[in-house]
Design an enzyme around this catalytic site. Structure first.
Site, PDB file in Angstrom:
ATOM      1  N   HIS A 137       0.811  -1.229   0.000  1.00 14.67           N
ATOM      2  CA  HIS A 137       0.000   0.000   0.000  1.00 14.67           C
ATOM      3  C   HIS A 137       0.848   1.285   0.000  1.00 14.67           C
ATOM      4  O   HIS A 137       1.967   1.311   0.507  1.00 14.67           O
ATOM      5  CB  HIS A 137      -0.907   0.015   1.237  1.00 14.67           C
ATOM      6  N   HIS A 146      12.132   0.306 -12.994  1.00 15.61           N
ATOM      7  CA  HIS A 146      11.900  -1.114 -13.284  1.00 15.61           C
ATOM      8  C   HIS A 146      12.001  -1.909 -11.986  1.00 15.61           C
ATOM      9  O   HIS A 146      13.062  -1.952 -11.370  1.00 15.61           O
ATOM     10  CB  HIS A 146      12.929  -1.615 -14.303  1.00 15.61           C
TER      11      HIS A 146
HETATM   12  O1  JB2 Z   1      17.031   2.641 -29.824  1.00 18.85           O
HETATM   13  C1  JB2 Z   1      16.432   1.562 -29.910  1.00 18.85           C
HETATM   14  C2  JB2 Z   1      16.970   0.340 -29.424  1.00 18.85           C
HETATM   15  N1  JB2 Z   1      18.102   0.016 -28.770  1.00 18.85           N
HETATM   16  C3  JB2 Z   1      18.045  -1.323 -28.552  1.00 18.85           C
HETATM   17  N2  JB2 Z   1      15.209   1.485 -30.522  1.00 18.85           N
HETATM   18  C4  JB2 Z   1      14.511   0.309 -30.649  1.00 18.85           C
HETATM   19  N3  JB2 Z   1      13.323   0.332 -31.253  1.00 18.85           N
HETATM   20  N4  JB2 Z   1      15.004  -0.841 -30.211  1.00 18.85           N
HETATM   21  C5  JB2 Z   1      16.198  -0.822 -29.589  1.00 18.85           C
HETATM   22  N5  JB2 Z   1      16.882  -1.810 -29.048  1.00 18.85           N
HETATM   23  C6  JB2 Z   1      16.391  -3.187 -29.041  1.00 18.85           C
HETATM   24  O2  JB2 Z   1      16.271  -3.602 -27.693  1.00 18.85           O
HETATM   25  C7  JB2 Z   1      17.344  -4.161 -29.688  1.00 18.85           C
HETATM   26  O3  JB2 Z   1      17.157  -4.167 -31.057  1.00 18.85           O
HETATM   27  C8  JB2 Z   1      16.863  -5.485 -29.045  1.00 18.85           C
HETATM   28  O4  JB2 Z   1      15.806  -6.025 -29.802  1.00 18.85           O
HETATM   29  C9  JB2 Z   1      16.330  -5.026 -27.687  1.00 18.85           C
HETATM   30  C10 JB2 Z   1      17.191  -5.474 -26.532  1.00 18.85           C
HETATM   31  O5  JB2 Z   1      16.927  -6.843 -26.340  1.00 18.85           O
HETATM   32  P1  JB2 Z   1      17.313  -7.603 -25.006  1.00 18.85           P
HETATM   33  O6  JB2 Z   1      16.634  -8.924 -25.050  1.00 18.85           O
HETATM   34  O7  JB2 Z   1      18.783  -7.580 -24.849  1.00 18.85           O
HETATM   35  O8  JB2 Z   1      16.766  -6.677 -23.858  1.00 18.85           O
HETATM   36  P2  JB2 Z   1      15.267  -6.264 -23.505  1.00 18.85           P
HETATM   37  O9  JB2 Z   1      15.301  -4.834 -23.194  1.00 18.85           O
HETATM   38  O10 JB2 Z   1      14.297  -6.733 -24.511  1.00 18.85           O
HETATM   39  O11 JB2 Z   1      14.986  -7.106 -22.179  1.00 18.85           O
HETATM   40  C11 JB2 Z   1      15.769  -6.929 -21.006  1.00 18.85           C
HETATM   41  O12 JB2 Z   1      14.953  -6.380 -19.979  1.00 18.85           O
HETATM   42  C12 JB2 Z   1      13.832  -7.194 -19.631  1.00 18.85           C
HETATM   43  C13 JB2 Z   1      13.003  -6.434 -18.618  1.00 18.85           C
HETATM   44  C14 JB2 Z   1      16.313  -8.303 -20.599  1.00 18.85           C
HETATM   45  O13 JB2 Z   1      17.182  -8.148 -19.518  1.00 18.85           O
HETATM   46  C15 JB2 Z   1      15.155  -9.214 -20.208  1.00 18.85           C
HETATM   47  O14 JB2 Z   1      15.661 -10.473 -19.730  1.00 18.85           O
HETATM   48  C16 JB2 Z   1      14.294  -8.555 -19.129  1.00 18.85           C
HETATM   49  N6  JB2 Z   1      13.168  -9.426 -18.803  1.00 18.85           N
END
Ligand code: JB2
Length: 211
Positions: A137, A146
């Site tokens: 609460h 995050h």
């Molecule tokens: O400037 C951007 C950019 N920089 C990185 N613009 C856009 N549209 N996309 C961007 N990205 C994208 O973030 C990359 O192309 C890649 O697809 C993605 C990073 O992927 P990753 O799997 O490394 O991280 P995430 O942010 O999707 O997930 C993280 O955070 C989550 C909360 C991981 O640590 C996960 O395990 C976690 N659950």
């Protein structure tokens, strides 16, 4: 209602967000944007290009967006960019959550399966409340924070803008965590945490001051 939505980001976080939007059955996902030039498709959704395509998509009638990137700084920056273009930044809230009707929720918020948020808490824009996290609460979770999977925040906790609470960390009542700080996985926070600080341990101690 315009149902078309673009997801910004194409990694692990985007996969979870796409899954939530599919279970919400409210929006039609037309594609994702990514900085990654190699992948073409994610969870059956096409990658449309990098963020330079966003303005054009908006002009062509895609009015809804969601920023699905885990990194708090990058998510904060891209949220502001998408907002400036004019996108209606919507929430991705799993149907499998337990959220008090008194909770105030901003824009672009992700609330993952199993998360619980208790009475009179405030969840500001662009926050992630990840899988099975619990927020008790009267918490205030500020913009672009995050809260990772399995964290437990007791009552009257404030987490200021951009901070990251690592997986399984725990926070006792009435604690304040400053802006852009990092709480290491499994830490137990029993004292206020200053801004721009990395803390870790049980009980958590400062390990680094960040720029
Ligand atoms: O400037 C951007 C950019 N920089 C990185 N613009 C856009 N549209 N996309 C961007 N990205 C994208 O973030 C990359 O192309 C890649 O697809 C993605 C990073 O992927 P990753 O799997 O490394 O991280 P995430 O942010 O999707 O997930 C993280 O955070 C989550 C909360 C991981 O640590 C996960 O395990 C976690 N659950």
């Amino acid at each position: 209602m315009n149902k078309k939505i673009v997801i910004i980001g194409a990694g692990g976080h985007a996969k979870v967000i796409i899954d939530i939007f599919k279970s919400m059955k409210k929006y039609e996902i037309i594609g994702v944007t990514s900085s990654d030039k190699i992948k073409r498709i994610i969870s059956g959704i096409p990658i449309l290009g990098n963020d330079l395509v966003l303005k054009d998509l908006y002009k062509k009638g895609v009015k809804n967006a969601f920023v699905a990137i885990g990194d708090c700084k990058l998510r904060d920056k891209i949220f502001d960019y998408a907002n400036k273009i004019g996108f209606n930044i919507v929430n991705a809230i799993s149907p499998f959550t337990n959220i008090s009707s008194t909770v105030k929720i901003g824009l672009g918020v992700a609330i993952m399966p199993g998360a619980s948020i208790n009475v009179d808490s405030v969840i500001e824009d662009n926050v992630i409340i990840n899988t099975n996290a619990s927020i008790d609460h009267d918490n205030i979770i500020e913009k672009s924070v995050h809260i990772a999977p399995g964290c437990n925040l007791a009552g009257n906790v404030t987490v200021e803008e951009g901070s990251f609470l690592g997986i399984g960390s725990k926070v006792i009542p009435k604690i304040s965590i400053g802006k852009w700080s990092i709480i290491g996985a499994g830490s137990v926070i029993i004292k206020n945490v200053p801004s721009n600080t990395t803390v870790f341990g049980v009980p958590a101690k400062v390990v680094k001051f960040n720029n």
